[in-house]
Scaffold this motif. Structure first.
Motif, PDB file in Angstrom:
ATOM      1  N   THR A   1      40.659  33.820  44.157  1.00 42.15           N
ATOM      2  CA  THR A   1      42.050  33.738  44.620  1.00 42.15           C
ATOM      3  C   THR A   1      42.367  34.920  45.532  1.00 42.15           C
ATOM      4  N   VAL A   2      41.921  36.102  45.128  1.00 42.75           N
ATOM      5  CA  VAL A   2      42.153  37.298  45.951  1.00 42.75           C
ATOM      6  C   VAL A   2      41.491  37.133  47.317  1.00 42.75           C
TER       7      VAL A   2
ATOM      8  N   ASP B   1      33.327  46.819  30.453  1.00 44.96           N
ATOM      9  CA  ASP B   1      33.731  47.270  31.786  1.00 44.96           C
ATOM     10  C   ASP B   1      35.036  46.609  32.229  1.00 44.96           C
ATOM     11  N   VAL B   2      35.716  45.977  31.280  1.00 42.10           N
ATOM     12  CA  VAL B   2      37.022  45.343  31.517  1.00 42.10           C
ATOM     13  C   VAL B   2      36.979  44.551  32.828  1.00 42.10           C
ATOM     14  N   GLY B   3      36.019  43.640  32.888  1.00 43.80           N
ATOM     15  CA  GLY B   3      35.760  42.909  34.132  1.00 43.80           C
ATOM     16  C   GLY B   3      36.774  41.843  34.463  1.00 43.80           C
ATOM     17  N   ASP B   4      37.545  41.366  33.470  1.00 44.24           N
ATOM     18  CA  ASP B   4      38.540  40.337  33.734  1.00 44.24           C
ATOM     19  C   ASP B   4      39.581  40.330  32.613  1.00 44.24           C
ATOM     20  N   PHE B   5      40.534  39.402  32.689  1.00 42.16           N
ATOM     21  CA  PHE B   5      41.608  39.390  31.682  1.00 42.16           C
ATOM     22  C   PHE B   5      41.130  38.900  30.321  1.00 42.16           C
ATOM     23  N   ALA B   6      40.025  38.168  30.274  1.00 42.28           N
ATOM     24  CA  ALA B   6      39.463  37.780  28.973  1.00 42.28           C
ATOM     25  C   ALA B   6      39.031  39.031  28.207  1.00 42.28           C
ATOM     26  N   ALA B   7      38.566  40.049  28.933  1.00 46.70           N
ATOM     27  CA  ALA B   7      38.156  41.315  28.297  1.00 46.70           C
ATOM     28  C   ALA B   7      39.348  41.983  27.622  1.00 46.70           C
ATOM     29  N   ILE B   8      40.515  41.871  28.233  1.00 44.14           N
ATOM     30  CA  ILE B   8      41.701  42.481  27.628  1.00 44.14           C
ATOM     31  C   ILE B   8      41.997  41.817  26.286  1.00 44.14           C
ATOM     32  N   GLY B   9      41.727  40.515  26.196  1.00 45.16           N
ATOM     33  CA  GLY B   9      41.864  39.817  24.916  1.00 45.16           C
ATOM     34  C   GLY B   9      40.862  40.321  23.891  1.00 45.16           C
ATOM     35  N   ARG B  10      39.650  40.640  24.346  1.00 45.05           N
ATOM     36  CA  ARG B  10      38.627  41.174  23.434  1.00 45.05           C
ATOM     37  C   ARG B  10      38.992  42.563  22.931  1.00 45.05           C
ATOM     38  N   LEU B  11      39.567  43.365  23.812  1.00 45.34           N
ATOM     39  CA  LEU B  11      39.815  44.770  23.498  1.00 45.34           C
ATOM     40  C   LEU B  11      41.116  45.005  22.739  1.00 45.34           C
ATOM     41  N   ASN B  12      42.023  44.050  22.809  1.00 39.71           N
ATOM     42  CA  ASN B  12      43.327  44.203  22.173  1.00 39.71           C
ATOM     43  C   ASN B  12      43.585  43.030  21.242  1.00 39.71           C
TER      44      ASN B  12
ATOM     45  N   GLY C   1      36.681  51.086  43.487  1.00 40.91           N
ATOM     46  CA  GLY C   1      36.706  49.664  43.107  1.00 40.91           C
ATOM     47  C   GLY C   1      38.090  49.246  42.659  1.00 40.91           C
ATOM     48  N   VAL C   2      38.581  48.181  43.269  1.00 42.09           N
ATOM     49  CA  VAL C   2      39.942  47.725  42.990  1.00 42.09           C
ATOM     50  C   VAL C   2      39.995  46.942  41.688  1.00 42.09           C
ATOM     51  N   GLY C   3      38.905  46.240  41.342  1.00 44.49           N
ATOM     52  CA  GLY C   3      38.944  45.376  40.162  1.00 44.49           C
ATOM     53  C   GLY C   3      39.677  44.091  40.480  1.00 44.49           C
ATOM     54  N   THR C   4      39.186  43.344  41.488  1.00 43.78           N
ATOM     55  CA  THR C   4      39.918  42.167  41.974  1.00 43.78           C
ATOM     56  C   THR C   4      40.085  41.073  40.915  1.00 43.78           C
ATOM     57  N   ARG C   5      39.227  41.060  39.891  1.00 45.74           N
ATOM     58  CA  ARG C   5      39.390  40.047  38.838  1.00 45.74           C
ATOM     59  C   ARG C   5      40.565  40.371  37.925  1.00 45.74           C
ATOM     60  N   LEU C   6      41.173  41.545  38.120  1.00 47.20           N
ATOM     61  CA  LEU C   6      42.351  41.919  37.342  1.00 47.20           C
ATOM     62  C   LEU C   6      43.629  41.869  38.199  1.00 47.20           C
ATOM     63  N   TRP C   7      43.569  41.152  39.332  1.00 45.11           N
ATOM     64  CA  TRP C   7      44.768  40.917  40.140  1.00 45.11           C
ATOM     65  C   TRP C   7      45.679  39.960  39.368  1.00 45.11           C
ATOM     66  N   PRO C   8      47.019  40.095  39.458  1.00 52.89           N
ATOM     67  CA  PRO C   8      47.789  40.992  40.337  1.00 52.89           C
ATOM     68  C   PRO C   8      48.146  42.334  39.693  1.00 52.89           C
ATOM     69  N   LEU C   9      47.607  42.628  38.513  1.00 52.32           N
ATOM     70  CA  LEU C   9      47.876  43.935  37.912  1.00 52.32           C
ATOM     71  C   LEU C   9      47.175  45.033  38.700  1.00 52.32           C
ATOM     72  N   SER C  10      45.880  44.844  38.968  1.00 56.93           N
ATOM     73  CA  SER C  10      45.085  45.816  39.698  1.00 56.93           C
ATOM     74  C   SER C  10      45.101  45.469  41.181  1.00 56.93           C
ATOM     75  N   ARG C  11      45.463  46.437  42.004  1.00 61.27           N
ATOM     76  CA  ARG C  11      45.547  46.214  43.450  1.00 61.27           C
ATOM     77  C   ARG C  11      44.985  47.432  44.180  1.00 61.27           C
ATOM     78  N   ALA C  12      44.905  47.318  45.502  1.00 57.35           N
ATOM     79  CA  ALA C  12      44.349  48.428  46.291  1.00 57.35           C
ATOM     80  C   ALA C  12      45.093  49.730  46.016  1.00 57.35           C
TER      81      ALA C  12
END
Length: 370
Positions: A357-358, A281-292, A17-28
């Protein structure tokens, strides 16, 4: 814990799983499990591996794409060649977890496997490990066991597990029967599940005797089972790569939930351990705000080695993978992801839409940034 029982336990880490909701950080080429998204200094896959060491010792198998071989070995140098399963192409979770089960079954039919995705954040680790120990005790009675997460909000992003009667299993005081797995609900249904109290999020964590996993796989997906069994038979022989290349591309593509968990639940073979640890499951960038947590000084969460971020009356998340200075002025709940060849600007509220967007970039042939 019975040492003999624990000796039967093998960890399996599906890293796909690439995690497309975390683009452009997460990529193939650099999917989310290869990133440190918690500011801990550890990538998600390394943290997953270390959670399992106290339970499985060195008995841990990783299933990932061939493209990630070098990066995964760099993260997990302890994993042996025979415990690194490299998929020629993505085939969804039934093939990945099923092949791990088939290989482990050939080594020892008494093995109990525990499958845990490479891209989840779990705290505190000790509470997670206690839940896995309960799951191992429960699996030893002849059950496929899932660890369900106690929901903290009426999420529509996850499937749910409907828990039933409490089971009387030594070493597993919280084990319950599973009545059914239910698909991702709409908002009203999710609120009803939360109020009911008998529903848990399905985090895709499975602990089970490999023999039982394979029995249900053979029953519901005979073609997939036959192919995986043939690959497993060649796994520790010189024919491994040739067999994988010949069979894997033609295997059916389906999720482990449909191929094993749901039919097994209908047959009364599934139990659940409620997980009372924090899980994301760090599904998007909002999760990064929750975790940090945000910096008290700037009001902004910043992830990245080069932290040249300045803010004036602003809040949000900045993920930086470039040397550029980023200044936020009078803007709130913003998400900025800056990489050398792509820039994303959105808000926490719209973070889930990054996947669209991806998809659009893919449709327009802009593949060099995916």
């Amino acid at each position: 814990m019975n040492a003999e029982l624990l000796a039967r336990f093998h960890g399996v880490i599906p890293a796909g799983g690439v995690g497309t909701r975390l683009w452009p950080l997460s990529r193939a080429a650099a999917p989310k499990f290869l990133h440190d998204l918690t500011g801990s200094g550890s990538t998600l896959i390394r943290a997953t591996y270390e959670r399992l060491i106290p339970l499985a010792g060195g008995n841990i198998m990783v299933v990932t794409g061939r493209a990630h071989r070098t990066a995964v070995i760099a993260q997990l140098p302890e994993v042996s060649d025979l415990d690194l399963v490299l998929e020629p192409e993505p085939k969804d979770s039934a093939a990945a977890i099923g092949l791990a089960a088939a290989i482990l079954y050939r080594r020892n039919p008494e093995t109990i496997m525990g499958s845990f995705a490479a891209d989840q954040v779990i705290r505190p680790v000790e509470v997670f490990q206690e839940a896995v120990l309960e799951a191992i005790h429960t699996a030893a009675t002849g059950k496929i066991v899932t660890i369900g997460i106690r929901p903290t909000l009426p999420s529509t992003a996850f499937g749910y597990i409907r828990a039933g009667e409490r089971l009387d299993i030594s070493g597993a005081p919280t084990a319950r029967d599973v009545v059914e797995f239910v698909e991702k609900p709409d908002g009203d249904t999710a609120r009803r599940y939360l109020a009911d109290g008998g529903y848990l999020w399905n985090a895709g964590m499975f602990v089970a005797p490999v023999s039982l996993m394979l029995k249900h796989l053979e029953r519901s997906e005979p073609e997939l089972y036959a192919g995986l069994t043939e690959i497993a038979a060649a796994w520790e022989t010189p024919a491994r790569d040739e067999t994988m290349d010949r069979i894997w591309p033609n295997l059916p593509k389906t999720a482990i939930d449909y191929a094993v968990a749901e039919p097994a639940a209908a047959a009364g073979d599934v139990a659940v351990i409620p997980g009372v640890f924090d899980w994301d499951d760090v599904g998007d960038f909002a999760a990064i705000g929750r975790l940090n947590p945000a910096s008290e000084e700037t009001g902004v969460t910043v992830i990245g080695d080069v932290k040249r971020v300045y803010s004036d009356n602003a809040t949000g998340v900045v993920v930086t993978d470039s040397k550029r200075v980023i200044a936020l002025i009078g803007i709130h709940d913003v998400v900025v992801v800056d990489t050398p060849d792509a820039l994303l600007v959105t808000t926490k509220e719209h973070a889930q839409s990054v996947k669209n967007t991806v998809d659009t970039l893919k449709k327009n042939g802009v593949m060099d940034v995916l």
